[in-house]
Design a protein around this motif. Structure first.
Motif, PDB file in Angstrom:
ATOM      1  N   LEU A 299       0.823  -1.208   0.000  1.00 56.28           N
ATOM      2  CA  LEU A 299       0.000   0.000   0.000  1.00 56.28           C
ATOM      3  C   LEU A 299       0.858   1.261   0.000  1.00 56.28           C
ATOM      4  O   LEU A 299       0.571   2.232  -0.715  1.00 56.28           O
ATOM      5  N   ALA A 300       1.925   1.262   0.786  1.00 57.07           N
ATOM      6  CA  ALA A 300       2.790   2.447   0.857  1.00 57.07           C
ATOM      7  C   ALA A 300       3.423   2.738  -0.501  1.00 57.07           C
ATOM      8  O   ALA A 300       3.589   3.903  -0.877  1.00 57.07           O
ATOM      9  N   HIS A 301       3.790   1.694  -1.252  1.00 59.28           N
ATOM     10  CA  HIS A 301       4.395   1.906  -2.567  1.00 59.28           C
ATOM     11  C   HIS A 301       3.453   2.682  -3.483  1.00 59.28           C
ATOM     12  O   HIS A 301       3.871   3.613  -4.178  1.00 59.28           O
ATOM     13  N   VAL A 302       2.193   2.299  -3.485  1.00 58.76           N
ATOM     14  CA  VAL A 302       1.215   2.967  -4.345  1.00 58.76           C
ATOM     15  C   VAL A 302       0.977   4.389  -3.873  1.00 58.76           C
ATOM     16  O   VAL A 302       0.907   5.332  -4.679  1.00 58.76           O
ATOM     17  N   ARG A 303       0.880   4.579  -2.570  1.00 60.26           N
ATOM     18  CA  ARG A 303       0.658   5.932  -2.038  1.00 60.26           C
ATOM     19  C   ARG A 303       1.808   6.869  -2.414  1.00 60.26           C
ATOM     20  O   ARG A 303       1.578   8.024  -2.784  1.00 60.26           O
ATOM     21  N   HIS A 304       3.039   6.389  -2.317  1.00 55.96           N
ATOM     22  CA  HIS A 304       4.184   7.237  -2.648  1.00 55.96           C
ATOM     23  C   HIS A 304       4.124   7.694  -4.102  1.00 55.96           C
ATOM     24  O   HIS A 304       4.378   8.876  -4.407  1.00 55.96           O
ATOM     25  N   LEU A 305       3.818   6.781  -5.020  1.00 57.95           N
ATOM     26  CA  LEU A 305       3.743   7.181  -6.425  1.00 57.95           C
ATOM     27  C   LEU A 305       2.569   8.129  -6.661  1.00 57.95           C
ATOM     28  O   LEU A 305       2.678   9.082  -7.440  1.00 57.95           O
ATOM     29  N   LEU A 306       1.474   7.883  -5.972  1.00 56.16           N
ATOM     30  CA  LEU A 306       0.321   8.775  -6.101  1.00 56.16           C
ATOM     31  C   LEU A 306       0.671  10.200  -5.674  1.00 56.16           C
ATOM     32  O   LEU A 306       0.187  11.172  -6.265  1.00 56.16           O
ATOM     33  N   ILE A 307       1.507  10.345  -4.662  1.00 55.17           N
ATOM     34  CA  ILE A 307       1.874  11.685  -4.196  1.00 55.17           C
ATOM     35  C   ILE A 307       2.470  12.496  -5.338  1.00 55.17           C
ATOM     36  O   ILE A 307       2.093  13.654  -5.567  1.00 55.17           O
ATOM     37  N   LEU A 308       3.399  11.893  -6.073  1.00 49.27           N
ATOM     38  CA  LEU A 308       4.024  12.619  -7.183  1.00 49.27           C
ATOM     39  C   LEU A 308       2.979  13.050  -8.210  1.00 49.27           C
ATOM     40  O   LEU A 308       2.952  14.216  -8.635  1.00 49.27           O
ATOM     41  N   PHE A 309       2.105  12.146  -8.607  1.00 49.35           N
ATOM     42  CA  PHE A 309       1.130  12.472  -9.644  1.00 49.35           C
ATOM     43  C   PHE A 309       0.070  13.449  -9.142  1.00 49.35           C
ATOM     44  O   PHE A 309      -0.346  14.349  -9.884  1.00 49.35           O
ATOM     45  N   LEU A 310      -0.359  13.292  -7.906  1.00 43.57           N
ATOM     46  CA  LEU A 310      -1.370  14.201  -7.375  1.00 43.57           C
ATOM     47  C   LEU A 310      -0.820  15.611  -7.226  1.00 43.57           C
ATOM     48  O   LEU A 310      -1.516  16.595  -7.498  1.00 43.57           O
ATOM     49  N   VAL A 311       0.430  15.725  -6.802  1.00 42.10           N
ATOM     50  CA  VAL A 311       1.046  17.053  -6.692  1.00 42.10           C
ATOM     51  C   VAL A 311       1.163  17.687  -8.069  1.00 42.10           C
ATOM     52  O   VAL A 311       0.791  18.854  -8.272  1.00 42.10           O
ATOM     53  N   ARG A 312       1.664  16.931  -9.029  1.00 39.60           N
ATOM     54  CA  ARG A 312       1.888  17.517 -10.351  1.00 39.60           C
ATOM     55  C   ARG A 312       0.593  17.790 -11.111  1.00 39.60           C
ATOM     56  O   ARG A 312       0.572  18.572 -12.053  1.00 39.60           O
ATOM     57  N   PRO A 341      16.664  10.837  -1.876  1.00 38.01           N
ATOM     58  CA  PRO A 341      15.210  10.580  -1.836  1.00 38.01           C
ATOM     59  C   PRO A 341      14.469  11.486  -0.865  1.00 38.01           C
ATOM     60  O   PRO A 341      13.354  11.940  -1.159  1.00 38.01           O
ATOM     61  N   ALA A 342      15.070  11.756   0.301  1.00 32.45           N
ATOM     62  CA  ALA A 342      14.386  12.578   1.305  1.00 32.45           C
ATOM     63  C   ALA A 342      14.156  13.993   0.794  1.00 32.45           C
ATOM     64  O   ALA A 342      13.099  14.593   1.032  1.00 32.45           O
ATOM     65  N   ALA A 343      15.129  14.542   0.074  1.00 34.57           N
ATOM     66  CA  ALA A 343      14.994  15.900  -0.444  1.00 34.57           C
ATOM     67  C   ALA A 343      13.901  15.972  -1.513  1.00 34.57           C
ATOM     68  O   ALA A 343      13.105  16.916  -1.547  1.00 34.57           O
ATOM     69  N   ASP A 344      13.849  14.979  -2.408  1.00 32.66           N
ATOM     70  CA  ASP A 344      12.842  14.964  -3.467  1.00 32.66           C
ATOM     71  C   ASP A 344      11.444  14.836  -2.870  1.00 32.66           C
ATOM     72  O   ASP A 344      10.512  15.556  -3.260  1.00 32.66           O
ATOM     73  N   TYR A 345      11.306  13.931  -1.917  1.00 33.15           N
ATOM     74  CA  TYR A 345      10.014  13.770  -1.249  1.00 33.15           C
ATOM     75  C   TYR A 345       9.605  15.064  -0.539  1.00 33.15           C
ATOM     76  O   TYR A 345       8.448  15.498  -0.634  1.00 33.15           O
ATOM     77  N   THR A 346      10.543  15.677   0.170  1.00 35.97           N
ATOM     78  CA  THR A 346      10.227  16.885   0.929  1.00 35.97           C
ATOM     79  C   THR A 346       9.795  18.020   0.013  1.00 35.97           C
ATOM     80  O   THR A 346       8.877  18.784   0.338  1.00 35.97           O
ATOM     81  N   LEU A 347      10.431  18.140  -1.156  1.00 38.92           N
ATOM     82  CA  LEU A 347      10.027  19.161  -2.118  1.00 38.92           C
ATOM     83  C   LEU A 347       8.568  18.970  -2.526  1.00 38.92           C
ATOM     84  O   LEU A 347       7.777  19.926  -2.522  1.00 38.92           O
ATOM     85  N   HIS A 348       8.207  17.734  -2.867  1.00 38.52           N
ATOM     86  CA  HIS A 348       6.816  17.479  -3.266  1.00 38.52           C
ATOM     87  C   HIS A 348       5.866  17.660  -2.080  1.00 38.52           C
ATOM     88  O   HIS A 348       4.743  18.146  -2.254  1.00 38.52           O
TER      89      HIS A 348
END
Length: 368
Positions: A299-312, A341-348
């Protein structure tokens, strides 16, 4: 020449994130400088600060974290062996734990060449017939190949061929376990297995674990346009798996991973992330998340990818809610494709919070 490459890199970053950073109108977002009174404090949302984010895992697995701590502190492999021995071979958790142990050993070796990861070497020499140790060793070699080699070097093939031999040994040690064959899927990509050989390998995987999400993700990489397939093949594979997925399976999210694998290097059309193809894949992933068991390890894998697409796609509230569900861990796509990875996630995450607050959101409205 160096300044030219720098300007190109800046241009690429601006093209990707410029629409978010420049929007000033009502309903848009504006990022405040760190320390400004207007800057959102991640702790006010219960979010973890960037320096404390865990880059090892996509989500919590306290048993694994406890064992990793013991193994790395004592350099004694037995706790890892016991944890894997007690982890069912059919599910996703074992695959994630094998990856985590292999990744920990690989990172140790990178940090302390010649000495790091000694516990894995001891594990293999002292218990050569342990299936878990053979699987971790095979996955360790795969990660070493991707981490330290390139496809045009002889050592690339040597490492992956050694891993393939270990996969065969691991399969004999644990008949019916899909893990050795899932590891070999990554080897198939690196060694460019012909399609018939890949298909035979894939048949062995699905015979043992037909709905294994992790296996489907590894196979999807082989089928991508960047490797040995095409956009059409990747999309077809993902769509077919999603259509056959049982109720509650996260395989319904697979088309979004195919879209991610084929994102253009630079998105020049501002509406790209609102296009029908992207929106349909996001909706499928959101449906899968809502229907999945709360304890599904993928579930976490899908949520992480969704974050990128939902933000963009500027769906700020939905993005913030996905962030709230996984925050604290960043060991998953898309963040692991970044050197930090932490910096990219934090930016989004910051973009999501800024967009959320510019549209009236707050920590209070986020709480159920």
């Amino acid at each position: 020449m160096d300044i030219l490459w720098f300007l190109i890199a800046v241009g690429v970053l601006f093209a990707a994130l410029g629409p978010f950073l420049l929007r000033r109108r009502s309903g848009g977002i504006r990022l405040a400088a760190p320390g400004s009174p207007d800057a959102a404090d991640p702790e006010s949302y219960g979010f973890v600060r960037q320096e404390a984010l865990d880059v090892r895992l996509p989500g919590p697995d306290q048993d694994l974290l406890d064992v990793l701590d013991v193994v790395q502190r004592t350099q004694d492999w037995r706790a890892a062996q016991q944890l894997l021995a007690g982890t069912p071979k059919e599910g996703e958790v074992r695959w994630q734990r094998v990856q985590a142990f292999a990744g920990a050993a690989s990172l140790e070796l990178a940090q302390r060449p010649g000495e790091g990861g000694r516990w894995l070497r001891d594990w293999r020499s002292e218990s050569p017939k342990d299936a878990g140790g053979a699987q971790v060793h095979a996955e360790f070699l795969v990660q070493q190949a991707w981490r330290s080699s390139s496809a045009d070097k002889d050592d690339w093939r040597i490492i992956l061929e050694e891993s393939r031999d270990l996969c065969a040994q691991a399969a004999l040690l644990a008949p019916g376990d899909p893990i050795p064959y899932i590891i070999e899927l990554s080897i198939a990509r690196g060694l460019a297995y012909p399609r018939p050989e890949f298909d035979r390998l894939w048949a062995k995987v699905i015979d043992r674990a037909p709905t294994h999400m992790g296996a489907h993700l590894v196979a999807l990489h082989y089928l991508s346009e960047k490797w040995h397939g095409s956009r059409a093949e990747s999309d077809s594979f993902a769509t077919m798996a999603a259509s056959r997925a049982p109720q509650g399976s996260l395989l319904a999210a697979l088309p979004l991973f195919s879209v991610y694998d084929h994102l253009p290097e630079v998105v020049l059309v501002s509406s790209f992330y609102q296009s029908a193809v992207v929106t349909r894949a996001m909706e499928g992933a959101l449906f899968a998340v809502h229907a999945a068991r709360p304890d599904d390890p993928m579930l976490a894998h899908v949520r992480h990818l969704l974050i990128l697409f939902l933000v963009r796609s500027e769906r700020w509230a939905e993005a913030v809610r996905q962030i709230a569900a996984v925050d604290g861990y960043v060991g998953a796509l898309p963040w692991t494709h970044n050197p930090d990875p932490a910096a990219d996630y934090t930016l989004h995450r910051n973009l999501a919070v800024a967009g959320y607050e510019s549209n009236g959101g707050s920590p209070a409205t986020l709480r159920p």
